[in-house]
Design a protein around this motif. Sequence first.
Motif, short mmCIF file in Angstrom:
data_model
loop_
_atom_site.label_atom_id
_atom_site.label_comp_id
_atom_site.label_asym_id
_atom_site.label_seq_id
_atom_site.Cartn_x
_atom_site.Cartn_y
_atom_site.Cartn_z
N ARG A 225 0.72 -1.41 -0.44
CA ARG A 225 0.12 0.09 0.04
C ARG A 225 0.61 1.37 -0.21
O ARG A 225 0.79 2.37 -0.51
CB ARG A 225 -1.06 0.06 0.94
N LEU A 226 1.49 1.23 0.44
CA LEU A 226 2.99 2.22 1.33
C LEU A 226 3.11 2.22 -0.96
O LEU A 226 3.75 3.81 -1.36
CB LEU A 226 3.99 2.11 1.98
N VAL A 227 3.95 0.96 -1.09
CA VAL A 227 4.75 1.43 -2.55
C VAL A 227 3.70 2.19 -3.92
O VAL A 227 3.61 3.17 -4.71
CB VAL A 227 4.87 0.42 -2.92
N ALA A 228 1.83 1.76 -3.47
CA ALA A 228 1.08 1.81 -4.40
C ALA A 228 0.83 3.68 -4.15
O ALA A 228 0.59 4.35 -4.97
CB ALA A 228 0.03 1.66 -4.06
N LEU A 229 1.22 3.55 -3.11
CA LEU A 229 0.88 5.71 -2.39
C LEU A 229 1.94 6.33 -2.94
O LEU A 229 1.62 7.65 -4.07
CB LEU A 229 0.55 5.49 -0.96
N ALA A 231 3.49 5.63 -6.33
CA ALA A 231 3.27 4.98 -7.06
C ALA A 231 2.64 6.74 -7.40
O ALA A 231 2.28 6.84 -8.37
CB ALA A 231 3.35 4.24 -7.67
N ASP A 232 1.23 6.06 -6.96
CA ASP A 232 0.03 7.37 -7.04
C ASP A 232 0.32 8.72 -6.50
O ASP A 232 0.12 9.72 -7.71
CB ASP A 232 -1.16 7.21 -6.07
N THR A 233 1.25 9.69 -6.14
CA THR A 233 1.32 10.15 -5.43
C THR A 233 2.44 10.60 -7.14
O THR A 233 2.41 12.10 -6.96
CB THR A 233 2.56 10.92 -4.67
N ALA A 234 3.55 10.72 -7.47
CA ALA A 234 4.03 10.14 -8.26
C ALA A 234 2.73 10.67 -10.11
O ALA A 234 3.76 11.66 -10.61
CB ALA A 234 5.45 9.41 -8.57
N GLN A 235 2.79 9.64 -9.78
CA GLN A 235 2.14 10.14 -10.87
C GLN A 235 1.30 11.26 -11.52
O GLN A 235 0.69 11.82 -12.35
CB GLN A 235 0.52 8.91 -11.37
N ILE A 236 0.60 12.25 -9.86
CA ILE A 236 -0.42 13.13 -10.10
C ILE A 236 1.34 14.65 -10.90
O ILE A 236 0.45 15.16 -10.76
CB ILE A 236 -0.74 12.88 -8.58
N ALA A 249 10.91 8.64 -13.00
CA ALA A 249 11.92 7.40 -12.33
C ALA A 249 11.42 6.75 -11.32
O ALA A 249 11.76 5.53 -11.17
CB ALA A 249 13.35 8.37 -12.45
N LEU A 250 10.81 7.50 -10.54
CA LEU A 250 9.94 6.84 -9.26
C LEU A 250 9.40 5.82 -9.30
O LEU A 250 8.88 4.73 -9.19
CB LEU A 250 9.64 7.93 -7.47
N ARG A 251 8.12 5.96 -10.00
CA ARG A 251 7.29 4.85 -11.04
C ARG A 251 7.92 3.49 -10.76
O ARG A 251 7.37 2.80 -11.46
CB ARG A 251 6.52 5.98 -11.78
N ALA A 252 9.50 3.86 -12.42
CA ALA A 252 9.89 3.59 -13.50
C ALA A 252 10.38 2.53 -11.80
O ALA A 252 9.79 0.89 -12.11
CB ALA A 252 10.58 3.83 -14.33
N MET A 253 10.88 2.85 -10.82
CA MET A 253 10.90 1.76 -9.74
C MET A 253 9.95 1.13 -9.15
O MET A 253 10.23 -0.16 -8.20
CB MET A 253 11.40 2.61 -8.68
N LEU A 254 8.92 1.50 -8.97
CA LEU A 254 7.83 1.05 -7.66
C LEU A 254 6.92 0.29 -8.78
O LEU A 254 6.16 -0.85 -8.12
CB LEU A 254 7.19 1.98 -7.43
N GLU A 255 6.25 0.26 -10.48
CA GLU A 255 5.80 -0.83 -10.58
C GLU A 255 5.52 -1.11 -10.73
O GLU A 255 4.75 -2.48 -10.53
CB GLU A 255 5.19 0.63 -12.32
N PRO A 256 7.14 -1.95 -11.18
CA PRO A 256 6.73 -2.90 -11.19
C PRO A 256 7.31 -4.22 -10.13
O PRO A 256 6.42 -5.40 -9.58
CB PRO A 256 8.79 -3.81 -11.25
N LEU A 257 7.27 -3.85 -9.59
CA LEU A 257 6.96 -4.25 -7.42
C LEU A 257 5.24 -4.30 -7.19
O LEU A 257 4.91 -5.68 -6.39
CB LEU A 257 7.59 -3.24 -6.96
N LEU A 258 4.59 -3.37 -7.86
CA LEU A 258 3.28 -3.87 -7.83
C LEU A 258 2.18 -4.81 -8.70
O LEU A 258 1.49 -5.25 -8.13
CB LEU A 258 2.55 -2.54 -8.25
N HIS A 259 3.12 -4.95 -9.55
CA HIS A 259 2.71 -6.71 -10.69
C HIS A 259 3.53 -7.54 -10.02
O HIS A 259 3.17 -8.47 -10.29
CB HIS A 259 3.12 -6.40 -12.24
N GLN A 260 4.35 -7.61 -9.73
CA GLN A 260 5.16 -9.22 -8.58
C GLN A 260 5.15 -8.77 -7.15
O GLN A 260 7.03 -7.49 -6.84
CB GLN A 260 6.45 -9.33 -9.34
N PRO A 261 4.39 -8.48 -6.27
CA PRO A 261 4.78 -8.16 -4.71
C PRO A 261 6.00 -9.30 -4.85
O PRO A 261 6.81 -8.76 -3.31
CB PRO A 261 2.86 -8.78 -4.12
N GLU A 262 6.61 -10.14 -5.08
CA GLU A 262 7.50 -10.76 -4.14
C GLU A 262 8.67 -10.35 -5.20
O GLU A 262 9.84 -10.97 -4.26
CB GLU A 262 7.39 -12.53 -4.80
#
Length: 453
Positions: A225-229, A231-236, A249-262
């Motif tokens: 949830r923190l990662v998604a938050l 990423a959402d803030t960066a998108q805005i 750049a931050l979204r590029a770091m975080l979005e793969p983690l949202l698709h692959q939580p492991e």
Amino acid sequence: MAAVHPWDPFSAVEADVRALVANPRWPGLPAHLRAEALAATTVVTPDGGRWIFGAHARWYLHDPRDGRWHLAAPPRGQDLRTGRHGAPILPPHLLPVGADFIGPAGSTQAFIGPDVHPDLTEEVRVLLRRMGRKSELDYPLAAFQDVFAGDVPGTVAAVWGTIMWCAYAPAFDGNERLLTIFGEYLRRPLPGDEWVRWLTRPRLDALVALYAERARAAEDRAALRLVALMADTAQILADDARFAPRAHALRAMLEPLLHQPELDRASVREGDEPVRRAWLARVPEDLHRWLLPDTDPGAAFRHTVYDLVESLDFTSDAVRAAASFLTDLPGGGPRLQTWLDHRVRLAYAELIAHVAEYGEHTEPDGFAVPAFLWTGATGGWPSRATSPATARGVIVAPPDRESAAAVLGAAYAAGLTWCRLTGAEVPEDGFAGARAIVRRLVHERDDHPPVNH
């Protein structure tokens, strides 16, 4: 962004090099062939300076003293010659790879003068209000304890940290609503005064810590949830050029983690630093320059000096004007000179010598600034010159609000990056040159023009 000149020969060379690099064959060419092609575009200015438009779509100047090539904003508008002129030997780090030529330009403007658009601020406010209701027990404050009260949840820190990390130059209007929406959560007043909040950009480690603490506690849902938050803030934030490159750049770091939580599970077990490295490794090459404050502070400082010189191209001597701002930086002197190209280095050394001899000048209202820095921010100082140092200065009178905000942001970013590089403390009241530029902005109406400097 530098001002557009009616005809700029440097721009013609830039167009030629961009065409070379855009050729699909370019990345696959052997390094020596790419070096030869780039050397053929060498330009020579009347003072004998040799220039190459190279990596990161930036100019490099050959230093005749040590033979090195330094990042250096060019003297646009000059006559020049093109050609190999002795076939310079180009080191590999000057050669464009291709992706480094397509990254976003961003903006050097600070958040003083041109306001953050109210629609963007409202989106962040809604996100913050929702996330601020979370429990600090579920989202402990694993970072930013110096900013927020102890009962504030880490979700609030995640939004704040994303804003500050993405900002090119986090100097904000004291009334900027993007800051005031955090007021109820703050531990203490933000540094600065009623006009400006001089804030610092956090390290990526702080954002990593918020996620990694929850992941190590086996609170996987909260960690994601923190990662998604973030990423959402960066998108805005990406809708504002002052945030956009680092937000992408931050979204590029975080979005793969949202698709692959492991994805970062093994790194989390090893500690925060492996997680940080994993996040950085996911950023595409076209955004690497914007990561330099976290990966190579020395290179980041050189880039901010480049930005500062470009932002001052409306002056009679952008190099000397930029050097005047650099004299504000703590712990400078010979140590700082080693990071500068020989033009800025010489100007800086001369100005430091004058300051040592003549001290500082004080404006009529008691505002201390370096003696050679005449900003003209409030119409200029009285015509009397108090020392030879003043007479040797460069008038820095930005022609409009957008130019003033660009100088302010570039000067403040250079100061922040220098302090990151050296470990020096960032002054709570900002740097003297940047404070002087504020005087050009604080009494003007805030509105929302395109941010493009």
